[in-house]
Design a protein around this motif. Structure first.
Motif, PDB file in Angstrom:
ATOM      1  N   PRO A 208       0.733  -1.052  -0.052  1.00 13.68           N
ATOM      2  CA  PRO A 208       0.112   0.025   0.162  1.00 13.68           C
ATOM      3  C   PRO A 208       0.785   1.360   0.005  1.00 13.68           C
ATOM      4  CG  PRO A 208       0.088  -1.074   2.072  1.00 13.68           C
ATOM      5  CD  PRO A 208       0.707  -1.920   1.300  1.00 13.68           C
ATOM      6  N   VAL A 209       2.144   1.128   0.459  1.00 11.78           N
ATOM      7  CA  VAL A 209       2.944   2.472   0.362  1.00 11.78           C
ATOM      8  C   VAL A 209       4.191   2.222  -0.542  1.00 11.78           C
ATOM      9  CG1 VAL A 209       2.012   3.108   2.367  1.00 11.78           C
ATOM     10  CG2 VAL A 209       4.026   1.618   2.460  1.00 11.78           C
ATOM     11  N   GLY A 210       4.838   3.544  -0.821  1.00 11.80           N
ATOM     12  CA  GLY A 210       6.300   3.248  -1.395  1.00 11.80           C
ATOM     13  C   GLY A 210       6.264   2.862  -2.929  1.00 11.80           C
ATOM     14  N   ILE A 211       5.019   3.132  -3.459  1.00 13.22           N
ATOM     15  CA  ILE A 211       4.866   2.883  -5.059  1.00 13.22           C
ATOM     16  C   ILE A 211       5.312   4.002  -5.643  1.00 13.22           C
ATOM     17  CG2 ILE A 211       3.528   2.282  -6.703  1.00 13.22           C
ATOM     18  CD1 ILE A 211       1.692   1.197  -4.723  1.00 13.22           C
ATOM     19  N   ASN A 212       6.420   3.725  -6.526  1.00 12.59           N
ATOM     20  CA  ASN A 212       6.908   4.817  -7.341  1.00 12.59           C
ATOM     21  C   ASN A 212       7.057   4.486  -8.887  1.00 12.59           C
ATOM     22  OD1 ASN A 212       7.748   7.148  -5.657  1.00 12.59           O
ATOM     23  ND2 ASN A 212       8.792   5.558  -4.435  1.00 12.59           N
ATOM     24  N   LEU A 213       6.761   5.242  -9.753  1.00 10.08           N
ATOM     25  CA  LEU A 213       6.902   5.048 -11.156  1.00 10.08           C
ATOM     26  C   LEU A 213       7.836   6.468 -11.601  1.00 10.08           C
ATOM     27  CD1 LEU A 213       6.555   3.955 -14.001  1.00 10.08           C
ATOM     28  CD2 LEU A 213       4.624   5.351 -14.217  1.00 10.08           C
ATOM     29  N   LEU A 214       9.230   5.995 -11.872  1.00  6.86           N
ATOM     30  CA  LEU A 214      10.303   6.858 -12.093  1.00  6.86           C
ATOM     31  C   LEU A 214      10.331   7.053 -13.763  1.00  6.86           C
ATOM     32  CD1 LEU A 214      12.694   6.058  -9.311  1.00  6.86           C
ATOM     33  CD2 LEU A 214      11.006   7.914  -9.131  1.00  6.86           C
ATOM     34  N   LEU A 215      10.190   8.239 -14.176  1.00  7.06           N
ATOM     35  CA  LEU A 215      10.490   8.295 -15.569  1.00  7.06           C
ATOM     36  C   LEU A 215      11.793   9.266 -15.938  1.00  7.06           C
ATOM     37  CD1 LEU A 215       6.866   9.738 -16.719  1.00  7.06           C
ATOM     38  CD2 LEU A 215       7.692   7.407 -16.459  1.00  7.06           C
ATOM     39  N   ASP A 216      12.530   9.096 -16.762  1.00  5.46           N
ATOM     40  CA  ASP A 216      13.626   9.554 -17.312  1.00  5.46           C
ATOM     41  C   ASP A 216      13.769  10.209 -18.628  1.00  5.46           C
ATOM     42  OD1 ASP A 216      14.516   7.457 -18.661  1.00  5.46           O
ATOM     43  OD2 ASP A 216      15.501   6.818 -16.955  1.00  5.46           O
ATOM     44  N   ASN A 217      14.889  10.576 -19.445  1.00  5.81           N
ATOM     45  CA  ASN A 217      14.720  11.238 -20.510  1.00  5.81           C
ATOM     46  C   ASN A 217      14.739  10.036 -21.691  1.00  5.81           C
ATOM     47  OD1 ASN A 217      15.002  13.842 -19.863  1.00  5.81           O
ATOM     48  ND2 ASN A 217      17.059  13.978 -19.908  1.00  5.81           N
ATOM     49  N   THR A 218      15.137   8.983 -21.194  1.00  4.33           N
ATOM     50  CA  THR A 218      14.706   7.668 -22.224  1.00  4.33           C
ATOM     51  C   THR A 218      13.538   7.473 -22.709  1.00  4.33           C
ATOM     52  OG1 THR A 218      14.463   5.832 -20.479  1.00  4.33           O
ATOM     53  CG2 THR A 218      16.812   6.574 -21.076  1.00  4.33           C
ATOM     54  N   CYS A 219      12.428   8.021 -22.015  1.00  6.51           N
ATOM     55  CA  CYS A 219      10.954   7.897 -22.333  1.00  6.51           C
ATOM     56  C   CYS A 219      10.619   9.093 -23.498  1.00  6.51           C
ATOM     57  CB  CYS A 219      10.189   8.060 -21.333  1.00  6.51           C
ATOM     58  SG  CYS A 219      10.414   6.908 -19.865  1.00  6.51           S
ATOM     59  N   ARG A 220      11.474   9.897 -23.588  1.00  4.52           N
ATOM     60  CA  ARG A 220      10.990  11.220 -24.249  1.00  4.52           C
ATOM     61  C   ARG A 220      11.033  10.982 -25.757  1.00  4.52           C
ATOM     62  NH1 ARG A 220      13.779  16.581 -22.814  1.00  4.52           N
ATOM     63  NH2 ARG A 220      12.041  17.482 -23.891  1.00  4.52           N
ATOM     64  N   VAL A 221      10.349  11.590 -26.486  1.00  2.00           N
ATOM     65  CA  VAL A 221      10.262  11.458 -27.878  1.00  2.00           C
ATOM     66  C   VAL A 221      10.485  12.517 -28.642  1.00  2.00           C
ATOM     67  CG1 VAL A 221       8.807  10.976 -30.075  1.00  2.00           C
ATOM     68  CG2 VAL A 221       8.605   9.540 -28.056  1.00  2.00           C
ATOM     69  N   THR A 222      11.746  13.004 -29.158  1.00  2.00           N
ATOM     70  CA  THR A 222      11.912  14.555 -29.576  1.00  2.00           C
ATOM     71  C   THR A 222      11.910  14.555 -31.194  1.00  2.00           C
ATOM     72  OG1 THR A 222      14.512  13.574 -29.802  1.00  2.00           O
ATOM     73  CG2 THR A 222      13.589  14.566 -27.503  1.00  2.00           C
ATOM     74  N   ASP A 223      11.515  13.442 -31.989  1.00  2.14           N
ATOM     75  CA  ASP A 223      11.079  13.598 -33.262  1.00  2.14           C
ATOM     76  C   ASP A 223       9.948  13.567 -33.490  1.00  2.14           C
ATOM     77  OD1 ASP A 223      11.217  13.392 -35.834  1.00  2.14           O
ATOM     78  OD2 ASP A 223      12.279  11.275 -36.177  1.00  2.14           O
ATOM     79  N   PRO A 224       9.469  14.861 -34.114  1.00  2.00           N
ATOM     80  CA  PRO A 224       7.923  14.730 -34.182  1.00  2.00           C
ATOM     81  C   PRO A 224       7.181  13.991 -35.289  1.00  2.00           C
ATOM     82  CG  PRO A 224       8.965  16.861 -35.352  1.00  2.00           C
ATOM     83  CD  PRO A 224      10.034  15.814 -34.455  1.00  2.00           C
ATOM     84  N   ASP A 225       8.014  13.623 -36.319  1.00  2.00           N
ATOM     85  CA  ASP A 225       7.800  12.643 -37.010  1.00  2.00           C
ATOM     86  C   ASP A 225       7.212  11.210 -36.774  1.00  2.00           C
ATOM     87  OD1 ASP A 225       7.850  14.546 -39.185  1.00  2.00           O
ATOM     88  OD2 ASP A 225       9.745  13.857 -39.633  1.00  2.00           O
ATOM     89  N   THR A 226       8.112  10.977 -35.529  1.00  5.64           N
ATOM     90  CA  THR A 226       7.674   9.538 -34.895  1.00  5.64           C
ATOM     91  C   THR A 226       6.291   9.636 -34.397  1.00  5.64           C
ATOM     92  OG1 THR A 226       9.934   9.569 -34.433  1.00  5.64           O
ATOM     93  CG2 THR A 226       8.467   8.066 -32.962  1.00  5.64           C
ATOM     94  N   VAL A 227       5.787  10.481 -33.815  1.00  5.06           N
ATOM     95  CA  VAL A 227       4.475  10.801 -33.211  1.00  5.06           C
ATOM     96  C   VAL A 227       3.371  10.861 -34.242  1.00  5.06           C
ATOM     97  CG1 VAL A 227       3.178  11.981 -31.522  1.00  5.06           C
ATOM     98  CG2 VAL A 227       5.285  11.671 -31.124  1.00  5.06           C
ATOM     99  N   SER A 228       3.757  11.480 -35.289  1.00 10.16           N
ATOM    100  CA  SER A 228       2.581  11.604 -36.307  1.00 10.16           C
ATOM    101  C   SER A 228       2.623  10.251 -37.233  1.00 10.16           C
ATOM    102  CB  SER A 228       2.818  12.780 -36.985  1.00 10.16           C
ATOM    103  OG  SER A 228       4.133  12.852 -37.851  1.00 10.16           O
TER     104      SER A 228
END
Length: 212
Positions: free
Chosen positions: A87-107
Motif C-alpha cells: 500500500p505504500v512506497g509505490i513509485n513510477l520513475l520517468l527519465d529522458n529515455t522515455c522522451r520522443v523528440t522527433d515529431p515525425d515519430t509521433v505523427s
C-alpha cells in the motif's frame, strides 16, 4: 469508494493511478514499461474527448486505430497495479529515455507490434451518437485468462448516450483480449454490451487480419 466484492474487477477503484507526462514533449509508453515497477500492469488508458470514451493500449495493439503508445506533453493517462502491491512506497520513475523528440515519430500512422502478424479481430458497436470498440487477438505467449502483459481492461465511458462493448474474461471486461494461439478455432468468447437509449444500433467487424 466502497470496496467491491471482487477487488480485481475492472470497475474496482483498487490499484488505479492517474499519471501525468511531466515533459514538454511526448513520451513513449513502450519505453515507460522498461522503467516500471514489476507490479504495474503493462496496459495504458487515456480519455478520448472526440469519442467520449476511454482508449487503451497494450503489447503494440490499441483499442482504436488512431491511438498509439505516444502520450502528448502534459497529457494524463491511467495505469494500474496488481492486487499484490504494497500500500505504500509505490513509485513510477520517468527519465529522458522515455522522451520522443522527433515529431515525425509521433505523427506516423499507428502500426501494430513488430513481433509478428498476430491474428486480430477488431469490432465495434455503434449508434448515431456513440460507438465502442473492442479487440481480440491471438498470441502464442498469451493465455485464455487475464494476462497483465497481453490484456487491457475495458473502462466504461459513463456518458448519457454512450454504448459499451467488451469481451469477458474470468468475469472481467476487456477492451483488448489476448488469447492463446493454439485455441484460435475452439473459442467461444462472451461479450458484454450496454445501450442506454432507444436507437438504431449496429455491431460490425472493422478489422480481420493475420488469420490463416
Amino acid at each position: 469508494v466502497p470496496a467491491l466484492t471482487n477487488p480485481n474487477a475492472s470497475n474496482s477503484p483498487e490499484g488505479w493511478n492517474f499519471i501525468g507526462n511531466p515533459y514538454p514533449s511526448p513520451i513513449d509508453f513502450d519505453k515507460v514499461l522498461l522503467l516500471k515497477p514489476s507490479y504495474m500492469l503493462n496496459s495504458m488508458y487515456r480519455w478520448d474527448p472526440s469519442t467520449k470514451s476511454y482508449i487503451s493500449y497494450i503489447n503494440g495493439i490499441s483499442s482504436h486505430l488512431n491511438f498509439n503508445q505516444y502520450i502528448p506533453s502534459m497529457q494524463g493517462f491511467w495505469v494500474r497495479v496488481d492486487n499484490n502491491t504494497p500500500p505504500v512506497g509505490i513509485n513510477l520513475l520517468l527519465d529522458n529515455t522515455c522522451r520522443v523528440t522527433d515529431p515525425d515519430t509521433v505523427s506516423s500512422p499507428f502500426l501494430k507490434s513488430n513481433t509478428g502478424p498476430s491474428p486480430l479481430l477488431r469490432f465495434q458497436l455503434q449508434s448515431a451518437h456513440s460507438r465502442a470498440l473492442s479487440v481480440l487477438y491471438f498470441d502464442p505467449a498469451a493465455s485464455n485468462g487475464f494476462d497483465k502483459e497481453y490484456d487491457a481492461y475495458y473502462l466504461e465511458a459513463d456518458q448519457a448516450n454512450s454504448v459499451e462493448l467488451a469481451s469477458i474474461c474470468t468475469q472481467q471486461h476487456l477492451s483488448i483480449n489476448g488469447l492463446d494461439l493454439d485455441s484460435m478455432f475452439q473459442q467461444v468468447i462472451p461479450l458484454m454490451h450496454v445501450v442506454k437509449s432507444v436507437d438504431q444500433y449496429r455491431i460490425e467487424i472493422t478489422e480481420f487480419s493475420g488469420f490463416p
